[in-house]
Design an enzyme around this catalytic site. Sequence first.
Site, PDB file in Angstrom:
ATOM      1  N   ASP A 231       0.745  -1.186   0.144  1.00 18.38           N
ATOM      2  CA  ASP A 231      -0.007  -0.044  -0.303  1.00 18.38           C
ATOM      3  C   ASP A 231       0.942   1.335   0.050  1.00 18.38           C
ATOM      4  O   ASP A 231       1.849   1.056   0.835  1.00 18.38           O
ATOM      5  CB  ASP A 231      -0.930   0.045   1.370  1.00 18.38           C
ATOM      6  CG  ASP A 231      -1.988   1.090   1.236  1.00 18.38           C
ATOM      7  OD1 ASP A 231      -2.214   1.480   0.028  1.00 18.38           O
ATOM      8  OD2 ASP A 231      -2.618   1.407   2.336  1.00 18.38           O
TER       9      ASP A 231
ATOM     10  N   CYS B 245      -8.455  -1.733  -4.847  1.00 19.78           N
ATOM     11  CA  CYS B 245      -7.445  -1.849  -3.843  1.00 19.78           C
ATOM     12  C   CYS B 245      -8.486  -1.650  -2.519  1.00 19.78           C
ATOM     13  O   CYS B 245      -9.544  -2.085  -2.730  1.00 19.78           O
ATOM     14  CB  CYS B 245      -6.242  -0.897  -3.681  1.00 19.78           C
ATOM     15  SG  CYS B 245      -7.007   0.717  -4.340  1.00 19.78           S
TER      16      CYS B 245
END
Length: 238
Positions: A112, A151
């Site tokens: 991330d 995501c």
Amino acid sequence: MGQWKMERYEDAMQFQVRALEALSEANRRQTENVRRGLLPSRFTLLEHDKLRLLVTDAPGEHELGSFAAVLRKHDVKHVVRVCEPKPTNPNAYDAEKLSKLGFVHHQMSFADGSPPPDSVIADWLLLLEKVFYSSQGDDAGGNGTTVAIHCLSGLGRAPLLAAVALVQHGMDPFDAVGYIRARRRGAINNRQFAFLESYEPRDLHPEQSKRESAALKKSSSLRRAFSYLGGNRKVAAL
């Protein structure tokens, strides 16, 4: 039922009603903020050249049915998850359950807030080439197909890979980020933007390119040889 139990039951019911009201109010505010452009819509359709990409956040396993219904409206056949699956992410949905709903699931996770590694970029671009630019297979030439990518929040990794695809197929990096941010407020952080700035379109088939280049050189050499021989014949004729 005794008095004490009755009071506890009433308290529990009142708490449940208040919780539902709070959830309804939160959903109303989120919907209003999306309408006013203060928050991105959950689903963002991006189109460029032959590409059709649907960027979204991660669905919970309990909402896979409604999530799938929206994907079908956009003619999605492939779903790419770039956040972590279970057990790394305990809240991640079961990919097999999504596959049973009629979608081809692809796992391409990376850290991330970071740029994607080369392996993820290669897998992503090859998938898009197969779906939108190949002349073979069920997805030949796109045929109105859309590829969904998500995501966790739909603001970092997913829009970044979407931007990579746009740049790969001819869009300027600044234009790609502007195009996505105009439709998905807050997408792509500074580190990811810096990566995209330096990104250059890649040759997805280097071995094939080498063979074509060698064949072109060979053909060029033969043409020069024939031209030379032809010139000598003219000289001899004189």
